[in-house]
Motif scaffolding. Structure first.
Motif, short mmCIF file in Angstrom:
data_model
loop_
_atom_site.label_atom_id
_atom_site.label_comp_id
_atom_site.label_asym_id
_atom_site.label_seq_id
_atom_site.Cartn_x
_atom_site.Cartn_y
_atom_site.Cartn_z
N ARG A 15 59.35 3.42 76.68
CA ARG A 15 59.73 3.25 78.09
C ARG A 15 60.28 4.53 78.69
N SER A 16 61.01 5.31 77.92
CA SER A 16 61.62 6.54 78.44
C SER A 16 60.62 7.66 78.64
N SER A 17 59.53 7.63 77.88
CA SER A 17 58.59 8.76 77.92
C SER A 17 57.50 8.61 78.99
N ARG A 18 57.35 7.45 79.59
CA ARG A 18 56.30 7.32 80.60
C ARG A 18 56.85 7.62 82.00
N TYR A 45 69.23 0.50 76.32
CA TYR A 45 69.30 0.84 74.90
C TYR A 45 70.36 1.89 74.60
N LYS A 46 70.31 3.01 75.29
CA LYS A 46 71.24 4.10 75.00
C LYS A 46 72.69 3.72 75.33
N ALA A 47 72.88 2.92 76.36
CA ALA A 47 74.23 2.47 76.71
C ALA A 47 74.79 1.56 75.62
N VAL A 48 73.97 0.65 75.12
CA VAL A 48 74.42 -0.26 74.07
C VAL A 48 74.71 0.53 72.79
N GLN A 49 73.84 1.48 72.46
CA GLN A 49 74.08 2.31 71.28
C GLN A 49 75.40 3.07 71.41
N ASN A 50 75.65 3.61 72.60
CA ASN A 50 76.89 4.35 72.82
C ASN A 50 78.11 3.45 72.69
N ARG A 68 67.00 -0.14 65.01
CA ARG A 68 65.76 -0.49 64.33
C ARG A 68 64.88 -1.39 65.21
N LEU A 69 65.51 -2.29 65.94
CA LEU A 69 64.75 -3.24 66.75
C LEU A 69 64.26 -2.65 68.08
N TYR A 70 65.06 -1.78 68.69
CA TYR A 70 64.76 -1.39 70.07
C TYR A 70 64.52 0.10 70.31
N GLU A 71 64.74 0.94 69.33
CA GLU A 71 64.59 2.38 69.55
C GLU A 71 63.15 2.76 69.91
N ALA A 72 62.18 2.21 69.21
CA ALA A 72 60.78 2.54 69.51
C ALA A 72 60.41 2.11 70.92
N LEU A 73 60.84 0.93 71.32
CA LEU A 73 60.57 0.45 72.67
C LEU A 73 61.21 1.37 73.71
#
Length: 138
Positions: A123-126, A22-27, A114-119
């Motif tokens: 995933r990042s917090s566990r 997610y973060k790589a695609v956002q970047n 909007r689609l993937y930030e919550a996911l």
């Protein structure tokens, strides 16, 4: 007529690696949007300069004609003016395309968030590692 055009080496393209987190695609989308925004500004300046130089060349052709110089110089100067005008039309098209793609990149970044930030937050917090994609599809 002088030109300030020089090869542009300042922008960095987003790497084309296989990192689809997610973060790589956002970047990558952010980098693409910024690069296109910078290109928009540079293309706008180039367009203004080309139009101005085309007008100067036309004026120079008139001055050459009024000075009654050889006709070949008038024709060559007119050809430069026409070529600059034609190039300016193409730069204008490129400018419009860059604006469109920039808007699409920004829209895509927002939609992806909007689609993937919550996911990604979940995933990042566990603490437990997440299985690789496709693990559950077997």
């Amino acid at each position: 007529m002088s030109s300030n055009l020089a090869p542009h080496t300042g922008g960095a393209a987003a790497p084309t690696d296989g990192d689809n987190r997610y973060k790589a695609v956002q970047n990558k989308l952010k980098t693409l949007g910024k690069a296109l925004d910078m290109a928009d500004t540079e293309l706008e300046a180039l367009l203004r300069g080309m139009r101005m130089n085309a007008q100067r060349a036309e004026g120079l052709a008139v001055g050459i004609a009024n000075a009654e110089l050889d006709r070949k110089f008038i024709e060559m100067t007119n050809q430069v003016a026409v070529a600059l005008g034609g190039a300016a039309v193409e730069v204008h098209k490129l400018h419009e395309t860059a604006q469109e793609v920039s808007g699409l990149a920004h829209d895509t970044q927002r939609r992806h968030a909007r689609l993937y930030e919550a996911l990604d937050d979940i995933r990042s917090s566990r603490k437990e590692r997440t299985p690789k994609p496709g693990f559950f599809a077997r």
